[in-house]
Design an enzyme around this catalytic site. Structure first.
Site, PDB file in Angstrom:
ATOM      1  N   THR A  47       0.823  -1.207   0.000  1.00 43.07           N
ATOM      2  CA  THR A  47       0.000   0.000   0.000  1.00 43.07           C
ATOM      3  C   THR A  47       0.858   1.259   0.000  1.00 43.07           C
ATOM      4  O   THR A  47       0.532   2.250  -0.667  1.00 43.07           O
ATOM      5  CB  THR A  47      -0.934   0.009   1.221  1.00 43.07           C
ATOM      6  OG1 THR A  47      -1.602  -1.240   1.313  1.00 43.07           O
ATOM      7  CG2 THR A  47      -1.965   1.113   1.112  1.00 43.07           C
ATOM      8  N   TYR A 110     -13.527  -4.585   0.874  1.00 40.72           N
ATOM      9  CA  TYR A 110     -14.858  -4.210   0.391  1.00 40.72           C
ATOM     10  C   TYR A 110     -15.867  -5.362   0.441  1.00 40.72           C
ATOM     11  O   TYR A 110     -16.996  -5.184   0.884  1.00 40.72           O
ATOM     12  CB  TYR A 110     -14.807  -3.625  -1.037  1.00 40.72           C
ATOM     13  CG  TYR A 110     -16.093  -2.918  -1.413  1.00 40.72           C
ATOM     14  CD1 TYR A 110     -16.328  -1.609  -0.999  1.00 40.72           C
ATOM     15  CD2 TYR A 110     -17.074  -3.565  -2.151  1.00 40.72           C
ATOM     16  CE1 TYR A 110     -17.521  -0.973  -1.308  1.00 40.72           C
ATOM     17  CE2 TYR A 110     -18.269  -2.937  -2.470  1.00 40.72           C
ATOM     18  CZ  TYR A 110     -18.498  -1.641  -2.047  1.00 40.72           C
ATOM     19  OH  TYR A 110     -19.667  -1.012  -2.352  1.00 40.72           O
ATOM     20  N   TYR A 136      -1.696 -10.429   5.460  1.00 38.39           N
ATOM     21  CA  TYR A 136      -1.668  -9.018   5.844  1.00 38.39           C
ATOM     22  C   TYR A 136      -3.039  -8.620   6.357  1.00 38.39           C
ATOM     23  O   TYR A 136      -4.008  -8.612   5.600  1.00 38.39           O
ATOM     24  CB  TYR A 136      -1.247  -8.166   4.655  1.00 38.39           C
ATOM     25  CG  TYR A 136      -1.113  -6.680   4.915  1.00 38.39           C
ATOM     26  CD1 TYR A 136      -1.035  -6.157   6.205  1.00 38.39           C
ATOM     27  CD2 TYR A 136      -1.041  -5.788   3.851  1.00 38.39           C
ATOM     28  CE1 TYR A 136      -0.899  -4.794   6.429  1.00 38.39           C
ATOM     29  CE2 TYR A 136      -0.899  -4.420   4.060  1.00 38.39           C
ATOM     30  CZ  TYR A 136      -0.836  -3.932   5.351  1.00 38.39           C
ATOM     31  OH  TYR A 136      -0.707  -2.579   5.568  1.00 38.39           O
ATOM     32  N   ARG A 141      -8.176  -0.546   6.343  1.00 41.44           N
ATOM     33  CA  ARG A 141      -8.261  -0.421   4.887  1.00 41.44           C
ATOM     34  C   ARG A 141      -9.185  -1.453   4.257  1.00 41.44           C
ATOM     35  O   ARG A 141      -9.757  -1.212   3.196  1.00 41.44           O
ATOM     36  CB  ARG A 141      -6.864  -0.535   4.258  1.00 41.44           C
ATOM     37  CG  ARG A 141      -5.946   0.640   4.583  1.00 41.44           C
ATOM     38  CD  ARG A 141      -4.602   0.499   3.873  1.00 41.44           C
ATOM     39  NE  ARG A 141      -3.702   1.606   4.184  1.00 41.44           N
ATOM     40  CZ  ARG A 141      -3.623   2.731   3.494  1.00 41.44           C
ATOM     41  NH1 ARG A 141      -4.428   2.931   2.458  1.00 41.44           N
ATOM     42  NH2 ARG A 141      -2.763   3.671   3.835  1.00 41.44           N
ATOM     43  N   LYS A 164       1.519 -10.290   8.769  1.00 39.90           N
ATOM     44  CA  LYS A 164       1.792  -8.878   9.011  1.00 39.90           C
ATOM     45  C   LYS A 164       0.551  -8.308   9.679  1.00 39.90           C
ATOM     46  O   LYS A 164      -0.501  -8.156   9.065  1.00 39.90           O
ATOM     47  CB  LYS A 164       2.080  -8.142   7.698  1.00 39.90           C
ATOM     48  CG  LYS A 164       2.310  -6.637   7.882  1.00 39.90           C
ATOM     49  CD  LYS A 164       2.438  -5.917   6.549  1.00 39.90           C
ATOM     50  CE  LYS A 164       2.575  -4.411   6.754  1.00 39.90           C
ATOM     51  NZ  LYS A 164       2.597  -3.659   5.465  1.00 39.90           N
ATOM     52  N   ILE A 206       7.247  -4.851   8.959  1.00 37.79           N
ATOM     53  CA  ILE A 206       7.275  -4.303   7.597  1.00 37.79           C
ATOM     54  C   ILE A 206       6.929  -2.836   7.747  1.00 37.79           C
ATOM     55  O   ILE A 206       5.817  -2.481   8.123  1.00 37.79           O
ATOM     56  CB  ILE A 206       6.329  -5.055   6.657  1.00 37.79           C
ATOM     57  CG1 ILE A 206       6.816  -6.490   6.488  1.00 37.79           C
ATOM     58  CG2 ILE A 206       6.244  -4.346   5.302  1.00 37.79           C
ATOM     59  CD1 ILE A 206       5.926  -7.362   5.621  1.00 37.79           C
TER      60      ILE A 206
END
Length: 289
Positions: A47, A110, A136, A141, A164, A206
């Site tokens: 991202t 979404y 992740y 998000r 992550k 990360i």
């Protein structure tokens, strides 16, 4: 291979020209800056690299440039996540000949799948992806959380090697740390929580800040990994103002303001993101000078 992904991974920003094409000379300069900070590996097209706004062909061009520039000196992880499971499987076929330490794959956004849906999504990817998968979890998000029990179930798959975690929920992270199978890594996805996650047994981070202050941040992470928690915590607290500035106008806009302040690249981000303010660039210059 897993050992390569311990310590400080850097979620690489993507410098851009004013016309929104990739600024490859500045990308090379940024890579040299990151590598010079004793970081451990590079994450391409996460991202922070503005992955949603690049075509598949552009992503592969960026990946190839990074691999060519690094010449094998640092392991590389590639970001490949999304909400179309079978499209990701098709794209992953293009990656089989790339020298990658892993694929970072964000939970579907979404769609808001159930935990069962998340498990099926990742198991299908893990059965077919040509490189090991780093899960992740970033609910801010994706609009859904990968629960600890789901992570632990997915950790049983031999091609899923790490999580992550960017949920901000340290209790959830602790459950993963306590119950994960041997060899499954817990990585922080939040610069400011890396110290806490390493202290509970995590293997590293990360990082966003690693683009800007790779040496300082990597030193803090290494101190924590060595069990020198008092000294690491002192360093972590000193970096608190940097964590705040990186969040001030969103990621990666705030990061690119800092990178402009130190002469790595300009602050241009691709729409629908918006460039950071001149005031933030000046604030970075005042802090970093």
């Amino acid at each position: 291979m897993k050992a390569e992904l311990k310590g400080t991974g850097v979620a690489l920003a993507t410098p851009m020209n004013a016309d929104y094409t990739v600024d490859y000379p500045s990308l090379g300069k940024l890579l040299d800056h990151i590598v010079g900070g004793n970081t451990n590996y590079i994450v391409v097209q996460g991202t922070t690299g503005e992955s949603p706004v690049f075509s598949w062909e552009e992503k592969l061009q960026i990946l190839q440039f990074v691999l060519d520039h690094l010449k094998g000196n640092k392991p590389v992880v590639f970001g490949l996540g999304g909400n179309n499971t079978f499209d990701l499987i098709e794209k992953s076929k293009d990656l089989k000949d790339y020298d990658l330490a892993g694929i970072l794959s964000a939970s579907p956004y979404y769609n808001k799948p159930s935990q069962e849906g998340i498990i099926r999504h990742y198991q299908l990817l893990a059965d077919t992806f040509p490189h090991p998968i780093i899960l992740y979890n970033v609910p801010s998000r994706t609009a859904s959380n990968i629960e600890a029990a789901t992570t632990l179930e997915l950790a049983k798959h031999p091609n899923i090697i790490a999580m992550k975690e960017a949920s901000g929920d340290l209790r959830q992270c602790q459950k993963i740390a306590d119950k994960r199978p041997d060899g499954f890594m817990l990585l922080s996805g939040d610069d400011g929580l890396a110290y806490d996650i390493i202290k509970m047994g995590g293997e590293g981070v990360i990082s966003v800040i690693g683009n800007l202050m790779p040496a300082e941040y990597t030193a803090m992470v290494n101190l924590a990994l060595e069990g020198k928690f008092d000294v690491a915590n002192e360093q972590n607290e000193k970096l608190g103002v940097v964590y705040e500035m990186l969040a001030e106008e969103g990621n990666p806009s705030s990061l690119k303001a800092g990178l402009e302040a130190i002469g790595i690249c300009n602050r241009t981000v691709k729409p629908p993101l918006f460039d950071a303010s001149e005031a933030l660039v000046e604030k970075w210059k005042g802090y970093l000078s």
